[in-house]
Write a protein that holds these residues in place. Structure first.
Motif, PDB file in Angstrom:
ATOM      1  N   VAL A  61      37.251  51.617  30.944  1.00  0.00           N
ATOM      2  CA  VAL A  61      36.717  52.493  31.991  1.00  0.00           C
ATOM      3  C   VAL A  61      37.771  52.770  33.052  1.00  0.00           C
ATOM      4  N   MET A  62      38.683  51.806  33.260  1.00  0.00           N
ATOM      5  CA  MET A  62      39.686  51.915  34.312  1.00  0.00           C
ATOM      6  C   MET A  62      40.956  52.635  33.846  1.00  0.00           C
ATOM      7  N   GLU A  63      40.991  53.012  32.590  1.00  0.00           N
ATOM      8  CA  GLU A  63      42.158  53.741  32.087  1.00  0.00           C
ATOM      9  C   GLU A  63      42.180  55.158  32.650  1.00  0.00           C
ATOM     10  N   SER A  64      43.308  55.835  32.502  1.00  0.00           N
ATOM     11  CA  SER A  64      43.502  57.134  33.158  1.00  0.00           C
ATOM     12  C   SER A  64      42.480  58.180  32.747  1.00  0.00           C
ATOM     13  N   ASP A  65      41.929  58.068  31.516  1.00  0.00           N
ATOM     14  CA  ASP A  65      40.923  59.033  31.076  1.00  0.00           C
ATOM     15  C   ASP A  65      39.517  58.447  31.111  1.00  0.00           C
ATOM     16  N   ALA A 103      39.138  54.097  40.677  1.00  0.00           N
ATOM     17  CA  ALA A 103      38.895  52.820  41.345  1.00  0.00           C
ATOM     18  C   ALA A 103      39.959  51.785  41.025  1.00  0.00           C
ATOM     19  N   LYS A 104      40.866  52.090  40.096  1.00  0.00           N
ATOM     20  CA  LYS A 104      41.857  51.114  39.645  1.00  0.00           C
ATOM     21  C   LYS A 104      42.839  50.782  40.766  1.00  0.00           C
ATOM     22  N   VAL A 105      43.060  49.482  40.974  1.00  0.00           N
ATOM     23  CA  VAL A 105      44.068  49.020  41.928  1.00  0.00           C
ATOM     24  C   VAL A 105      45.347  48.765  41.152  1.00  0.00           C
ATOM     25  N   ASP A 106      46.400  49.449  41.530  1.00  0.00           N
ATOM     26  CA  ASP A 106      47.661  49.388  40.786  1.00  0.00           C
ATOM     27  C   ASP A 106      48.193  47.952  40.739  1.00  0.00           C
ATOM     28  N   GLY A 107      48.580  47.525  39.548  1.00  0.00           N
ATOM     29  CA  GLY A 107      49.160  46.204  39.375  1.00  0.00           C
ATOM     30  C   GLY A 107      48.181  45.138  38.923  1.00  0.00           C
ATOM     31  N   TYR A 108      46.904  45.471  38.875  1.00  0.00           N
ATOM     32  CA  TYR A 108      45.888  44.502  38.480  1.00  0.00           C
ATOM     33  C   TYR A 108      45.121  44.987  37.249  1.00  0.00           C
ATOM     34  N   SER A 109      44.905  44.095  36.302  1.00  0.00           N
ATOM     35  CA  SER A 109      44.006  44.408  35.199  1.00  0.00           C
ATOM     36  C   SER A 109      42.576  44.321  35.716  1.00  0.00           C
ATOM     37  N   MET A 110      41.739  45.266  35.282  1.00  0.00           N
ATOM     38  CA  MET A 110      40.375  45.359  35.818  1.00  0.00           C
ATOM     39  C   MET A 110      39.429  45.874  34.758  1.00  0.00           C
ATOM     40  N   GLY A 111      38.165  45.573  34.966  1.00  0.00           N
ATOM     41  CA  GLY A 111      37.095  46.196  34.214  1.00  0.00           C
ATOM     42  C   GLY A 111      36.089  46.766  35.180  1.00  0.00           C
ATOM     43  N   GLY A 112      35.351  47.762  34.751  1.00  0.00           N
ATOM     44  CA  GLY A 112      34.373  48.353  35.660  1.00  0.00           C
ATOM     45  C   GLY A 112      33.393  49.247  34.947  1.00  0.00           C
ATOM     46  N   ALA A 142      31.355  55.841  45.530  1.00  0.00           N
ATOM     47  CA  ALA A 142      31.308  54.378  45.434  1.00  0.00           C
ATOM     48  C   ALA A 142      32.679  53.812  45.078  1.00  0.00           C
ATOM     49  N   GLN A 143      33.428  54.530  44.244  1.00  0.00           N
ATOM     50  CA  GLN A 143      34.753  54.056  43.846  1.00  0.00           C
ATOM     51  C   GLN A 143      35.707  53.981  45.038  1.00  0.00           C
ATOM     52  N   TYR A 144      35.540  54.894  45.982  1.00  0.00           N
ATOM     53  CA  TYR A 144      36.376  54.877  47.196  1.00  0.00           C
ATOM     54  C   TYR A 144      36.235  53.542  47.917  1.00  0.00           C
ATOM     55  N   ILE A 145      34.983  53.103  48.115  1.00  0.00           N
ATOM     56  CA  ILE A 145      34.743  51.837  48.820  1.00  0.00           C
ATOM     57  C   ILE A 145      35.238  50.666  47.980  1.00  0.00           C
ATOM     58  N   TYR A 146      34.943  50.710  46.678  1.00  0.00           N
ATOM     59  CA  TYR A 146      35.354  49.618  45.789  1.00  0.00           C
ATOM     60  C   TYR A 146      36.865  49.412  45.825  1.00  0.00           C
ATOM     61  N   LYS A 147      37.612  50.491  45.691  1.00  0.00           N
ATOM     62  CA  LYS A 147      39.064  50.361  45.628  1.00  0.00           C
ATOM     63  C   LYS A 147      39.628  49.839  46.949  1.00  0.00           C
ATOM     64  N   GLY A 148      39.098  50.333  48.057  1.00  0.00           N
ATOM     65  CA  GLY A 148      39.571  49.857  49.347  1.00  0.00           C
ATOM     66  C   GLY A 148      39.344  48.366  49.519  1.00  0.00           C
ATOM     67  N   LYS A 158      45.371  58.364  41.159  1.00  0.00           N
ATOM     68  CA  LYS A 158      45.366  57.833  42.519  1.00  0.00           C
ATOM     69  C   LYS A 158      44.017  58.089  43.191  1.00  0.00           C
ATOM     70  N   MET A 159      43.617  57.145  44.026  1.00  0.00           N
ATOM     71  CA  MET A 159      42.422  57.365  44.824  1.00  0.00           C
ATOM     72  C   MET A 159      42.714  58.438  45.867  1.00  0.00           C
ATOM     73  N   THR A 160      41.935  59.498  45.855  1.00  0.00           N
ATOM     74  CA  THR A 160      42.143  60.574  46.828  1.00  0.00           C
ATOM     75  C   THR A 160      41.715  60.117  48.213  1.00  0.00           C
ATOM     76  N   TYR A 161      42.224  60.776  49.227  1.00  0.00           N
ATOM     77  CA  TYR A 161      41.755  60.523  50.572  1.00  0.00           C
ATOM     78  C   TYR A 161      40.294  60.947  50.664  1.00  0.00           C
TER      79      TYR A 161
END
Length: 680
Positions: A523-527, A533-542, A592-598, A622-625
């Motif tokens: 789910v966190m892959e580019s497509d 919501a992906k934080v760069d440098g960390y493996s994640m699931g979502g 929701a992804q905006y809050i999660y990533k922050g 990238k997470m947009t503003y």
């Protein structure tokens, strides 16, 4: 000369003899009356006086005080003593008005009213600080040399006539951080009673036992006293991490401010909730909503209503509005969860052995049920042939409806209950809701109810139910009872109870759990739908969620995101819900992804969770503003996992009310006990 001295000595002796006889007569005839007057005037402070206990503290996991009790005083007026002599009245009133700032008319009425003028216990003022108490005592103390130097004889005489005023010890509950973690901490009403938050659930633990000071006469009519010391309450150490809590509250506030002044007016959303949990033990690290309130002034409605609106409220309306603020959205509100439950549906199908990891499903954009078409989010397009991983990655409703049909009503409902939907989780907070499930009959094969439920529509759950269930399918299959308190300590700081993690059941096998983590990682892959919501440098699931609210025709949505890190060994889970974001097009989990990533960006380093992937500026979206997020035309250029379909089954009607009686000391079975029993 000598004779004169003899006569003088004789007269003095006779005078003393006469005085002794008189004292003996008075003592024999009126001794008890004078002893009682002495007790009334100078010993009233301990004539059956309550000595209050100190309620225990609430702290975060690092010892930061979230709630405590500070010593204050009540100003007590003994009207009977003041009215003993007329010259006591005016000096006493003057001192209370000038030094304590009391209303003269109020004090005078206490002394003159037939119902109170003989009372020996009238509370004039509460929550008096030690500085105020000392100021009054300094004012009335005329025995010292300093007072004699500064005051005139008239002033000394006046202050010497101040009688019948004394101070009774008490405690005031204070919250040093005001609104921080308000729904978790809760507050006390007048006294030491509480219904909300940790204050409410652990009220009997935090409370102690009052002491008492008795004044009485012995057989010789002498005044004596007996003191029973109070037993102070225990303190509780919560699982909450204040630093994480403040990060969560910051991003909720940023979101609400950024989304304000849209179609909903000044509101950023109808509701926002965030929970941060440790999936390895059920500890809640943070929990917050968009409507915090000041724990030191919980009845203040001015942040939510105008003064004219408040003035127009009757008592019932005001109480209803206060309950709406005090209620913890994360545990008390049930809603249709949407696609965040898809990992649970696939996990159930794998665990029940009705699908295999190698199975594929064809999405043609919709499924037909009894002549009713329920569409996939991509309709009129189609996802085509998909693996189980693809179904989660692309959030395909069509494939999930097929899996729901393979499970069938009985097995599907069985796993809903295994995941603890339709029941309380047993979290140690009052007011937990259960949500409403369909029955096996209403989930009959081929029904729209079963099809809708497979992707999270048509039934309701709470945030705490959802995060607890997801934690279980990513941590190896173990359902930990969520909890917010880790230790109970006595007043000396010694641990008297260490709250251990409680595993109530195994929801899926460890092999299935490993597969679900892998699927959620895509789910966190580019497509994937959660790439933003992906934080760069960390493996994640979502997993994203976009639930179309009922009634469907109104096109209102509850969007959400739940994710964890690291992928192979989850140590923290964050669940974000945004109910009706303040924008024309609500059906996008980016809010929701905006809050999660922050939140994740800040708390992962804080938790010493190290980067396990290469840091890159080009691999991930990238997470947009937030400003761009609000303005973009999400409907035309993003994947959505919403059905946008009025044929989706409606959830069962829920007429339950918020329960505040599931406290630690409740009679009967508590939610905590019920959750443990349901897991056996």
């Amino acid at each position: 000369m000598r004779m004169k001295l003899v006569w003088l000595f004789g007269m003095v002796v006779l005078a003393f003899v006469g005085l002794g006889i008189r004292i003996t007569v008075i003592n024999a005839s009126q001794g008890n009356q004078y002893s009682k007057q002495v007790l009334s005037q100078s010993q009233q402070k301990y004539d059956s006086r309550v000595i209050p206990f100190k309620r225990g503290d609430i702290t975060d996991r690092n010892g930061v005080v979230l709630a405590t009790s500070e010593k204050v005083y009540k100003v007590i007026l003994d009207c009977k003593v003041v009215n003993t002599k007329e010259e006591y009245v005016e000096p006493t009133i003057k001192a209370l008005v000038d030094v304590m700032g009391l209303d003269e008319e109020t004090v005078r009425k206490k002394l003159e009213d037939e119902t109170t003028k003989d009372s020996q216990y009238q509370i004039l003022q509460s929550n008096v600080s030690i500085n105020q108490k000392k100021a009054f005592e300094d004012y009335t103390d005329v025995s010292g040399e300093e007072a004699k130097e500064k005051l005139t004889k008239e002033e000394i005489a006046e202050r010497s006539n101040i009688k019948g005023v004394w101070f009774e010890e008490d405690y005031r509950r204070v919250y040093p951080l005001n609104s921080t973690a308000s729904h978790l901490v809760g507050f006390t009403y007048t006294g030491n009673s509480a219904d909300w938050g940790i204050e409410g659930y652990y009220s009997s633990t935090l409370n102690g036992v009052n002491g008492r000071q008795f004044g009485y006469y012995n057989s010789d009519a002498d005044v004596e006293q007996n003191i029973i010391d109070p037993i102070n309450g225990n303190s509780v150490e919560s699982t909450i991490d204040l630093n994480i809590q403040q990060v969560v509250e910051k991003y909720i506030s940023n979101f609400m401010d950024g989304m304000a002044n849209g179609p909903r007016g000044a509101e950023g959303a109808a509701n926002v909730g965030v929970i941060v949990a440790n999936p390895k033990n059920g500890e809640i690290l943070a929990m917050a909503t968009d409507n915090p309130y000041d724990l030191n002034d919980p009845r203040d409605l001015t942040s939510y209503y105008s003064q004219d609106e408040i003035n127009g409220m009757d008592n019932d309306t005001m109480l209803e509005n206060l309950y709406g603020i005090w209620k913890n959205y994360c545990i008390s509100d049930a809603f249709e969860p949407g696609s965040t439950v898809k990992p649970l549906t696939i996990g159930a199908a794998l665990d029940a052995d009705v699908v295999q990891p190698s199975d594929t499903f064809v999405c043609d954009g919709y499924q037909m049920f009894g002549g009713t078409r329920i569409r996939c989010a991509i309709y009129p397009g189609a996802h085509g042939t998909e693996t189980l991983s693809d179904l989660i990655k692309h959030s395909c409703n069509d494939g999930l409806m097929q899996i729901g049909a393979l499970l069938g009503p009985e097995e599907f409902l069985k796993y809903q209950k295994i995941f603890n939907f339709g029941a309380t989780t047993g979290i140690d907070l009052p007011g937990e809701a259960t949500g409403i499930l369909h029955t096996e009959e209403s989930l009959s094969s081929g029904s729209t109810e079963l099809a809708s439920a497979s992707f999270g529509q048509g039934y309701t759950c709470t945030m705490i139910q959802e995060i607890a269930a997801i934690c279980s399918v990513i941590n190896g299959g173990y359902y930990y009872q969520p909890h917010v308190v880790s230790k109970i300590l006595n007043e000396d700081g010694d641990v008297i109870k260490d709250v251990q993690p409680v595993v109530t059941k195994q929801t899926v096998s460890s092999d299935v759990s490993a597969l679900i983590r892998q699927y959620m990682g895509t789910v966190m892959e580019s497509d994937g739908t959660g790439a933003a919501a992906k934080v760069d440098g960390y493996s994640m699931g979502g997993k994203t969620g976009t639930a179309q609210k009922y009634p469907r025709e109104e096109k209102k949505y509850l969007v959400s995101f739940i994710g964890f890190a690291p992928l192979d060994d989850p140590q923290v889970v964050v669940y974000v819900v945004v109910d009706e974001p303040n924008t024309e097009y609500q059906a996008d989990s980016l809010y929701a992804q905006y809050i999660y990533k922050g939140v994740m960006t800040e708390i992962l380093p804080y938790l010493n969770i190290f980067q396990d992937e290469e840091v890159t500026d080009k691999a991930n979206v990238k997470m947009t503003y937030l400003e761009n997020l609000i303005n973009q035309q999400a409907e035309s250029n993003r994947q959505s996992d919403s059905t946008d379909d009025t044929t989706t089954a409606a959830p069962p009607e829920d007429d339950s009310e918020t329960k505040l009686d599931n406290k630690q000391e409740s009679e009967g079975i508590t939610d905590e006990e019920a959750a443990i029993q349901s897991g056996n």
